[in-house]
Scaffold this motif. Structure first.
Motif, PDB file in Angstrom:
ATOM      1  N   ASP A  90       0.836  -1.199   0.000  1.00 54.85           N
ATOM      2  CA  ASP A  90       0.000   0.000   0.000  1.00 54.85           C
ATOM      3  C   ASP A  90       0.869   1.246   0.000  1.00 54.85           C
ATOM      4  OD1 ASP A  90      -2.496   1.062  -0.139  1.00 54.85           O
ATOM      5  OD2 ASP A  90      -2.834   1.094   2.024  1.00 54.85           O
ATOM      6  N   TRP A  91       1.909   1.247   0.828  1.00 57.07           N
ATOM      7  CA  TRP A  91       2.821   2.398   0.898  1.00 57.07           C
ATOM      8  C   TRP A  91       3.574   2.573  -0.420  1.00 57.07           C
ATOM      9  CZ3 TRP A  91       8.080   2.949   0.334  1.00 57.07           C
ATOM     10  CH2 TRP A  91       8.611   4.187   0.711  1.00 57.07           C
ATOM     11  N   GLN A  92       4.055   1.464  -0.979  1.00 60.15           N
ATOM     12  CA  GLN A  92       4.839   1.529  -2.206  1.00 60.15           C
ATOM     13  C   GLN A  92       4.000   2.042  -3.379  1.00 60.15           C
ATOM     14  OE1 GLN A  92       6.585  -2.237  -3.284  1.00 60.15           O
ATOM     15  NE2 GLN A  92       8.213  -1.295  -4.478  1.00 60.15           N
ATOM     16  N   HIS A  93       2.721   1.693  -3.370  1.00 58.48           N
ATOM     17  CA  HIS A  93       1.832   2.125  -4.458  1.00 58.48           C
ATOM     18  C   HIS A  93       1.699   3.650  -4.502  1.00 58.48           C
ATOM     19  CE1 HIS A  93      -1.490   2.241  -7.243  1.00 58.48           C
ATOM     20  NE2 HIS A  93      -2.242   2.861  -6.347  1.00 58.48           N
ATOM     21  N   GLN A  94       1.892   4.320  -3.368  1.00 55.71           N
ATOM     22  CA  GLN A  94       1.733   5.768  -3.302  1.00 55.71           C
ATOM     23  C   GLN A  94       2.989   6.525  -3.726  1.00 55.71           C
ATOM     24  OE1 GLN A  94       0.167   6.889   0.574  1.00 55.71           O
ATOM     25  NE2 GLN A  94      -1.080   5.042   0.662  1.00 55.71           N
ATOM     26  N   LEU A  95       4.057   5.807  -4.029  1.00 56.68           N
ATOM     27  CA  LEU A  95       5.282   6.466  -4.468  1.00 56.68           C
ATOM     28  C   LEU A  95       5.101   7.119  -5.834  1.00 56.68           C
ATOM     29  CD1 LEU A  95       7.993   3.781  -3.569  1.00 56.68           C
ATOM     30  CD2 LEU A  95       7.673   5.991  -2.445  1.00 56.68           C
ATOM     31  N   PRO A  96       5.851   8.194  -6.120  1.00 54.22           N
ATOM     32  CA  PRO A  96       5.821   8.760  -7.470  1.00 54.22           C
ATOM     33  C   PRO A  96       6.219   7.698  -8.500  1.00 54.22           C
ATOM     34  CG  PRO A  96       6.989  10.210  -5.957  1.00 54.22           C
ATOM     35  CD  PRO A  96       6.747   8.938  -5.211  1.00 54.22           C
ATOM     36  N   GLU A  97       5.649   7.793  -9.672  1.00 55.64           N
ATOM     37  CA  GLU A  97       5.889   6.783 -10.711  1.00 55.64           C
ATOM     38  C   GLU A  97       7.376   6.633 -11.027  1.00 55.64           C
ATOM     39  OE1 GLU A  97       4.355   5.708 -15.252  1.00 55.64           O
ATOM     40  OE2 GLU A  97       3.478   7.384 -14.127  1.00 55.64           O
ATOM     41  N   THR A  98       8.123   7.721 -10.940  1.00 54.82           N
ATOM     42  CA  THR A  98       9.549   7.668 -11.261  1.00 54.82           C
ATOM     43  C   THR A  98      10.343   6.847 -10.238  1.00 54.82           C
ATOM     44  OG1 THR A  98       9.819   9.794 -10.120  1.00 54.82           O
ATOM     45  CG2 THR A  98       9.597   9.841 -12.526  1.00 54.82           C
ATOM     46  N   LEU A  99       9.738   6.547  -9.083  1.00 52.23           N
ATOM     47  CA  LEU A  99      10.426   5.768  -8.049  1.00 52.23           C
ATOM     48  C   LEU A  99       9.946   4.323  -7.977  1.00 52.23           C
ATOM     49  CD1 LEU A  99      10.591   8.343  -5.100  1.00 52.23           C
ATOM     50  CD2 LEU A  99      12.459   7.633  -6.609  1.00 52.23           C
ATOM     51  N   HIS A 100       8.992   3.950  -8.822  1.00 53.22           N
ATOM     52  CA  HIS A 100       8.432   2.602  -8.748  1.00 53.22           C
ATOM     53  C   HIS A 100       9.472   1.515  -8.991  1.00 53.22           C
ATOM     54  CE1 HIS A 100       3.876   3.663  -9.271  1.00 53.22           C
ATOM     55  NE2 HIS A 100       4.396   4.083  -8.144  1.00 53.22           N
ATOM     56  N   ASN A 101      10.489   1.818  -9.782  1.00 51.62           N
ATOM     57  CA  ASN A 101      11.522   0.821 -10.080  1.00 51.62           C
ATOM     58  C   ASN A 101      12.775   0.981  -9.219  1.00 51.62           C
ATOM     59  OD1 ASN A 101       9.996  -0.448 -12.132  1.00 51.62           O
ATOM     60  ND2 ASN A 101      10.631   1.110 -13.620  1.00 51.62           N
ATOM     61  N   SER A 102      12.736   1.920  -8.288  1.00 50.84           N
ATOM     62  CA  SER A 102      13.881   2.096  -7.393  1.00 50.84           C
ATOM     63  C   SER A 102      13.959   0.921  -6.425  1.00 50.84           C
ATOM     64  CB  SER A 102      13.752   3.407  -6.608  1.00 50.84           C
ATOM     65  OG  SER A 102      13.763   4.515  -7.478  1.00 50.84           O
ATOM     66  N   PRO A 103      15.162   0.478  -6.078  1.00 51.30           N
ATOM     67  CA  PRO A 103      15.279  -0.654  -5.151  1.00 51.30           C
ATOM     68  C   PRO A 103      14.671  -0.339  -3.792  1.00 51.30           C
ATOM     69  CG  PRO A 103      17.425   0.378  -5.524  1.00 51.30           C
ATOM     70  CD  PRO A 103      16.477   0.974  -6.518  1.00 51.30           C
ATOM     71  N   LEU A 104      14.062  -1.353  -3.216  1.00 48.59           N
ATOM     72  CA  LEU A 104      13.418  -1.248  -1.913  1.00 48.59           C
ATOM     73  C   LEU A 104      14.100  -2.225  -0.969  1.00 48.59           C
ATOM     74  CD1 LEU A 104      10.822   0.144  -0.629  1.00 48.59           C
ATOM     75  CD2 LEU A 104       9.660  -2.012  -1.100  1.00 48.59           C
ATOM     76  N   ALA A 105      14.526  -1.732   0.191  1.00 44.58           N
ATOM     77  CA  ALA A 105      15.187  -2.586   1.180  1.00 44.58           C
ATOM     78  C   ALA A 105      14.578  -2.319   2.549  1.00 44.58           C
ATOM     79  CB  ALA A 105      16.695  -2.323   1.207  1.00 44.58           C
ATOM     80  N   ALA A 106      14.633  -3.322   3.417  1.00 43.21           N
ATOM     81  CA  ALA A 106      14.093  -3.182   4.770  1.00 43.21           C
ATOM     82  C   ALA A 106      15.210  -3.371   5.783  1.00 43.21           C
ATOM     83  CB  ALA A 106      12.984  -4.205   5.008  1.00 43.21           C
ATOM     84  N   PHE A 107      15.188  -2.562   6.845  1.00 39.84           N
ATOM     85  CA  PHE A 107      16.158  -2.761   7.920  1.00 39.84           C
ATOM     86  C   PHE A 107      15.408  -2.915   9.241  1.00 39.84           C
ATOM     87  CE2 PHE A 107      15.519   1.799   7.917  1.00 39.84           C
ATOM     88  CZ  PHE A 107      15.756   2.251   9.209  1.00 39.84           C
ATOM     89  N   ASN A 108      16.166  -3.277  10.283  1.00 41.30           N
ATOM     90  CA  ASN A 108      15.579  -3.649  11.581  1.00 41.30           C
ATOM     91  C   ASN A 108      14.721  -4.906  11.473  1.00 41.30           C
ATOM     92  OD1 ASN A 108      16.683  -1.851  13.429  1.00 41.30           O
ATOM     93  ND2 ASN A 108      15.166  -0.259  13.013  1.00 41.30           N
ATOM     94  N   ILE A 109      15.078  -5.784  10.531  1.00 34.80           N
ATOM     95  CA  ILE A 109      14.399  -7.079  10.424  1.00 34.80           C
ATOM     96  C   ILE A 109      14.856  -7.960  11.589  1.00 34.80           C
ATOM     97  CG2 ILE A 109      14.241  -9.185   9.027  1.00 34.80           C
ATOM     98  CD1 ILE A 109      12.620  -6.938   7.865  1.00 34.80           C
ATOM     99  N   ARG A 110      13.901  -8.596  12.260  1.00 36.74           N
ATOM    100  CA  ARG A 110      14.209  -9.306  13.502  1.00 36.74           C
ATOM    101  C   ARG A 110      14.958 -10.615  13.268  1.00 36.74           C
ATOM    102  NH1 ARG A 110       8.884  -7.808  14.050  1.00 36.74           N
ATOM    103  NH2 ARG A 110       8.199  -9.918  13.605  1.00 36.74           N
ATOM    104  N   ASP A 111      14.454 -11.453  12.355  1.00 38.64           N
ATOM    105  CA  ASP A 111      15.022 -12.785  12.187  1.00 38.64           C
ATOM    106  C   ASP A 111      14.638 -13.330  10.815  1.00 38.64           C
ATOM    107  OD1 ASP A 111      12.313 -13.482  12.484  1.00 38.64           O
ATOM    108  OD2 ASP A 111      12.557 -13.969  14.607  1.00 38.64           O
ATOM    109  N   MET A 112      14.951 -14.609  10.577  1.00 39.31           N
ATOM    110  CA  MET A 112      14.687 -15.212   9.278  1.00 39.31           C
ATOM    111  C   MET A 112      13.196 -15.225   8.933  1.00 39.31           C
ATOM    112  SD  MET A 112      15.979 -16.756   6.597  1.00 39.31           S
ATOM    113  CE  MET A 112      17.623 -17.262   7.115  1.00 39.31           C
ATOM    114  N   ASP A 113      12.345 -15.602   9.883  1.00 37.99           N
ATOM    115  CA  ASP A 113      10.909 -15.644   9.612  1.00 37.99           C
ATOM    116  C   ASP A 113      10.375 -14.260   9.262  1.00 37.99           C
ATOM    117  OD1 ASP A 113      10.648 -18.342   9.920  1.00 37.99           O
ATOM    118  OD2 ASP A 113       9.902 -18.268  11.975  1.00 37.99           O
ATOM    119  N   HIS A 114      10.852 -13.234   9.975  1.00 37.66           N
ATOM    120  CA  HIS A 114      10.435 -11.862   9.679  1.00 37.66           C
ATOM    121  C   HIS A 114      10.900 -11.463   8.279  1.00 37.66           C
ATOM    122  CE1 HIS A 114      10.338  -7.374  11.062  1.00 37.66           C
ATOM    123  NE2 HIS A 114       9.250  -7.715  10.390  1.00 37.66           N
ATOM    124  N   ALA A 115      12.106 -11.873   7.894  1.00 38.11           N
ATOM    125  CA  ALA A 115      12.620 -11.569   6.557  1.00 38.11           C
ATOM    126  C   ALA A 115      11.771 -12.235   5.480  1.00 38.11           C
ATOM    127  CB  ALA A 115      14.074 -12.025   6.438  1.00 38.11           C
TER     128      ALA A 115
END
Length: 230
Positions: free
Chosen positions: A68-93
């Protein structure tokens, strides 16, 4: 006269605080990127030049709301890489990867130096994940995914879960209950699915499923459960 090299931008999507400001300053100094703190509720403005990386704080954006959050990005950023940090463990990843097409995963315990290296790799269009996580993903895709159609439609694992339930006749409310999502999030996922497979309503989506997936539609939810016990 040669032009100056465009500076890449890293958007850190998190709640603004003294700690997050220090984090942004460190990344800016050690990556030589333009680092911008971005509240999850603020509208993202695409940079005028250079590549962009969206670095999502999983402590402040739940993985289920990422599409939902990613869908609201400007169109020019739709192909920009997306990464997550503060991931707790393997299951969360794995849960995060099932909801969004992440290019990078940073665990909570990772050093700032490792995060800086990962940022450079992601801006060079490389993946940044632990070897163990990559191994789990490879096993998962080999065992439970149909590679013949996934690259063509670009559906995430979460979207495949929803398509599986949709093909079984589940309503939005039933899908939300089954996957522990809000109905608003289910509607957002369905919007993205319809856009990716180029249909406009549930009937057209069901026809697409019948024509393209038919009886080989994998039960992704069961596959993920089996994967976690592997």
């Amino acid at each position: 006269m040669s032009q100056a090299k465009a500076i890449d931008t890293v958007f850190i999507v998190t709640e603004k605080s003294p700690q997050s400001k220090l984090f942004a300053e460190y990344l800016g100094t050690h990556t030589e990127c333009q680092v911008q703190l971005q509240s999850p509720n603020e509208r993202v403005t695409a940079p005028a030049s250079g590549n962009a990386l969206m670095l999502i704080d999983s402590d402040h954006i739940s993985v289920d709301t990422l599409p939902d959050w990613q869908h609201q990005l400007p169109e020019t950023l739709h192909n920009s890489p997306l990464a997550a940090f503060n991931i707790r463990d393997m299951d969360h990843a794995l849960e995060a990867l099932s909801c969004a097409q992440l290019k990078g995963v940073f665990y909570r315990h990772e050093s700032l130096d490792v995060i800086c290296k990962g940022i450079h790799a992601l801006l060079e269009d490389e993946l940044w994940m632990s070897r163990e996580l990559m191994t789990r993903l490879i096993l998962f895709y080999r065992k439970y995914q149909n590679n013949a159609f996934r690259p063509a439609c670009g559906l995430t694992n979460r979207e495949m879960e929803i398509i599986s339930l949709l093909s079984a006749g589940a309503s939005n409310h039933q899908i939300a209950e089954k996957l522990f999502l809000s109905e608003h999030t289910v509607k957002s996922h369905l919007y993205n699915i319809f856009r990716k497979i180029n249909v406009h309503n549930r009937i057209q989506a069901l026809n697409w499923i019948h024509q393209n997936l038919g009886p080989i539609l994998p039960n992704i939810e069961t596959a993920r459960s089996l994967q976690r016990r592997h």
